[in-house]
Design an enzyme around this catalytic site. Structure first.
Site, PDB file in Angstrom:
ATOM      1  N   ILE A  13       0.837  -1.211   0.000  1.00  0.00           N
ATOM      2  CA  ILE A  13       0.000   0.000   0.000  1.00  0.00           C
ATOM      3  C   ILE A  13       0.871   1.260   0.000  1.00  0.00           C
ATOM      4  CG2 ILE A  13      -1.642   1.311   1.417  1.00  0.00           C
ATOM      5  CD1 ILE A  13      -2.762  -1.481   2.346  1.00  0.00           C
ATOM      6  N   ASP A  32      12.204   3.082   5.505  1.00  0.00           N
ATOM      7  CA  ASP A  32      11.749   1.677   5.474  1.00  0.00           C
ATOM      8  C   ASP A  32      12.909   0.768   5.857  1.00  0.00           C
ATOM      9  OD1 ASP A  32       9.153   0.227   3.904  1.00  0.00           O
ATOM     10  OD2 ASP A  32      10.922  -1.039   4.134  1.00  0.00           O
ATOM     11  N   ASP A  41      15.023   0.342  11.037  1.00  0.00           N
ATOM     12  CA  ASP A  41      14.166  -0.692  11.623  1.00  0.00           C
ATOM     13  C   ASP A  41      13.314  -0.040  12.712  1.00  0.00           C
ATOM     14  OD1 ASP A  41      12.949  -2.723  12.963  1.00  0.00           O
ATOM     15  OD2 ASP A  41      14.767  -3.888  13.359  1.00  0.00           O
ATOM     16  N   SER A 113      -6.992  -0.369  10.098  1.00  0.00           N
ATOM     17  CA  SER A 113      -7.412  -1.594   9.406  1.00  0.00           C
ATOM     18  C   SER A 113      -8.876  -1.809   9.731  1.00  0.00           C
ATOM     19  CB  SER A 113      -6.597  -2.786   9.928  1.00  0.00           C
ATOM     20  OG  SER A 113      -7.225  -4.003   9.584  1.00  0.00           O
ATOM     21  N   TYR A 150      -2.329  -7.486  16.316  1.00  0.00           N
ATOM     22  CA  TYR A 150      -2.590  -6.723  15.092  1.00  0.00           C
ATOM     23  C   TYR A 150      -3.799  -5.791  15.254  1.00  0.00           C
ATOM     24  CZ  TYR A 150      -3.145  -5.443  10.243  1.00  0.00           C
ATOM     25  OH  TYR A 150      -3.241  -4.707   9.094  1.00  0.00           O
ATOM     26  N   LYS A 154      -3.883  -1.650  15.764  1.00  0.00           N
ATOM     27  CA  LYS A 154      -4.616  -0.803  14.808  1.00  0.00           C
ATOM     28  C   LYS A 154      -5.730  -0.026  15.519  1.00  0.00           C
ATOM     29  CE  LYS A 154      -2.225  -1.775  11.177  1.00  0.00           C
ATOM     30  NZ  LYS A 154      -1.385  -0.740  10.569  1.00  0.00           N
TER      31      LYS A 154
HETATM   32  P1  NAD Z   1       3.702  -4.674   3.044  1.00  0.00           P
HETATM   33  O1  NAD Z   1       4.378  -5.785   3.781  1.00  0.00           O
HETATM   34  O2  NAD Z   1       3.704  -4.692   1.576  1.00  0.00           O
HETATM   35  O3  NAD Z   1       4.284  -3.267   3.511  1.00  0.00           O
HETATM   36  C1  NAD Z   1       4.751  -3.031   4.789  1.00  0.00           C
HETATM   37  C2  NAD Z   1       5.931  -2.086   4.693  1.00  0.00           C
HETATM   38  O4  NAD Z   1       6.421  -1.868   6.018  1.00  0.00           O
HETATM   39  C3  NAD Z   1       7.087  -2.660   3.854  1.00  0.00           C
HETATM   40  O5  NAD Z   1       7.610  -1.651   3.024  1.00  0.00           O
HETATM   41  C4  NAD Z   1       8.066  -3.111   4.920  1.00  0.00           C
HETATM   42  O6  NAD Z   1       9.408  -3.126   4.471  1.00  0.00           O
HETATM   43  C5  NAD Z   1       7.833  -2.059   6.004  1.00  0.00           C
HETATM   44  N1  NAD Z   1       8.263  -2.538   7.319  1.00  0.00           N
HETATM   45  C6  NAD Z   1       7.907  -3.690   7.932  1.00  0.00           C
HETATM   46  N2  NAD Z   1       8.554  -3.803   9.110  1.00  0.00           N
HETATM   47  C7  NAD Z   1       9.322  -2.695   9.237  1.00  0.00           C
HETATM   48  C8  NAD Z   1      10.220  -2.233  10.228  1.00  0.00           C
HETATM   49  N3  NAD Z   1      10.490  -2.960  11.317  1.00  0.00           N
HETATM   50  N4  NAD Z   1      10.835  -1.043  10.030  1.00  0.00           N
HETATM   51  C9  NAD Z   1      10.608  -0.312   8.922  1.00  0.00           C
HETATM   52  N5  NAD Z   1       9.761  -0.698   7.944  1.00  0.00           N
HETATM   53  C10 NAD Z   1       9.142  -1.879   8.098  1.00  0.00           C
HETATM   54  O7  NAD Z   1       2.235  -4.647   3.631  1.00  0.00           O
HETATM   55  P2  NAD Z   1       0.961  -3.729   3.317  1.00  0.00           P
HETATM   56  O8  NAD Z   1      -0.177  -4.657   3.298  1.00  0.00           O
HETATM   57  O9  NAD Z   1       1.175  -2.819   2.188  1.00  0.00           O
HETATM   58  O10 NAD Z   1       0.855  -2.909   4.680  1.00  0.00           O
HETATM   59  C11 NAD Z   1       0.921  -1.494   4.734  1.00  0.00           C
HETATM   60  C12 NAD Z   1       0.077  -1.037   5.895  1.00  0.00           C
HETATM   61  O11 NAD Z   1      -1.293  -1.317   5.614  1.00  0.00           O
HETATM   62  C13 NAD Z   1       0.397  -1.739   7.219  1.00  0.00           C
HETATM   63  O12 NAD Z   1       0.338  -0.802   8.270  1.00  0.00           O
HETATM   64  C14 NAD Z   1      -0.726  -2.752   7.343  1.00  0.00           C
HETATM   65  O13 NAD Z   1      -0.976  -3.118   8.663  1.00  0.00           O
HETATM   66  C15 NAD Z   1      -1.868  -1.977   6.726  1.00  0.00           C
HETATM   67  N6  NAD Z   1      -3.003  -2.805   6.288  1.00  0.00           N
HETATM   68  C16 NAD Z   1      -2.813  -3.763   5.339  1.00  0.00           C
HETATM   69  C17 NAD Z   1      -3.904  -4.541   4.954  1.00  0.00           C
HETATM   70  C18 NAD Z   1      -3.767  -5.638   3.919  1.00  0.00           C
HETATM   71  O14 NAD Z   1      -4.714  -6.419   3.729  1.00  0.00           O
HETATM   72  N7  NAD Z   1      -2.640  -5.749   3.207  1.00  0.00           N
HETATM   73  C19 NAD Z   1      -5.164  -4.334   5.536  1.00  0.00           C
HETATM   74  C20 NAD Z   1      -5.299  -3.347   6.493  1.00  0.00           C
HETATM   75  C21 NAD Z   1      -4.219  -2.587   6.867  1.00  0.00           C
END
Ligand code: NAD
Length: 254
Positions: A13, A32, A41, A113, A150, A154
């Protein structure tokens, strides 16, 4: 053109939003763990400081927006790490960059979320997060399940946003949250393969009223709107971009 900073812009996202903003001519600074302008991190205090300092160095004249998007899913093995990245890093980076966003009367967009309402607001983990007690929240959630970590983190960031809206708005900063439903990203792909969470995630996706799962760009469309001047009177809102699932799950509430 606007200048934004975000965490978690490497994939999913965050990456979709980064691309959309850059396509419209905006500058986007990414912090990131994998790839970006600042590698950090966010589960550690040093990483949070490195992210904040790195963004500050790249945006000395302020930010039009900050999007703490980095997150880990419920299937991630260590629940306290989910709490650290999804809750404590979000609050630490917002607070660390607050004055930069105030400088340009910008906007902060948290990533919640549609699972956030699936845990009670008075859950002890949510309360420990809101109290800012990272050590106690981590110890508590390590004895619980991934869903608590989780959905609780959120719910926590969403409630924190609502509790701080007035204070931030007094200094010209709008805060909102987006609440995505299941979206096709690396986080979801890993969750679908997980023994404990895979089936329930499939079942959850199957009941989406508009059908299926979102593409990251569909979530980013809503996020881009909330950040834009067109949303100038939208503040403290939680925009569900989940194909109708929250309405289906909670038909009597709003
Ligand atoms: P994704 O895994 O593609 O992206 C997560 C990003 O966070 C990545 O770029 C990753 O490198 C970075 N990240 C993870 N751990 C990290 C750390 N310790 N330090 C720095 N960066 C870190 O997942 P996504 O689905 O795109 O998630 C993006 C956001 O959307 C998140 O907050 C997730 O909870 C939220 N979300 C996702 C969904 C879904 O269904 N995919 C639904 C609701 C909410």
């Amino acid at each position: 053109m606007a200048i934004y900073a975000m965490t978690g812009g490497a994939t999913g996202i965050g990456a979709a939003l980064k691309e959309q903003l850059r396509e419209q001519g905006d500058t986007v600074i990414v912090a990131d763990i994998k790839e970006g302008d600042v590698i950090a991190d966010l589960s550690t205090e040093e990483g949070r400081l490195a992210a904040v300092d790195g963004i500050r160095a790249l945006a000395p004249d302020g930010l039009d927006g900050f999007i703490p998007c980095a997150g880990l899913g419920p299937h991630f093995g260590v629940h306290s790490t989910v709490a650290k990245v999804n809750y404590f890093a979000v609050i630490a980076t917002i607070e660390g960059l607050r004055d930069l966003v105030e400088k340009r009367k910008g906007s902060i967009l948290l990533v919640s979320s549609n699972s956030a309402p699936m845990i009670a607001a008075d859950d002890p983990f949510v309360q420990l997060c809101l109290a800012g007690d990272e050590a106690a929240a981590c110890e508590y959630v390590d004895s619980k399940d991934g869903h608590t970590a989780y959905a609780g983190s959120k719910r926590g960031v969403t409630v924190w946003m609502r509790q701080n809206v007035k204070d931030y708005a007094a200094n010209g900063v709008r805060m909102n949250a987006v609440a995505p439903g299941i979206t096709v990203t690396p986080l979801t792909e890993a969750g679908l393969k997980d023994e404990a969470y895979g089936q329930s995630m499939k079942d959850f996706a199957a009941m989406t009223p508009v059908g299926g799962s979102a593409q990251p760009g569909q979530i980013a469309n809503g996020m881009r709107f909330l950040l834009s001047a067109e949303a100038s009177f939208i503040c403290g809102a939680v925009l569900f971009v989940d194909g109708g699932t929250d309405a289906l799950m909670r038909p009597k509430e709003f």
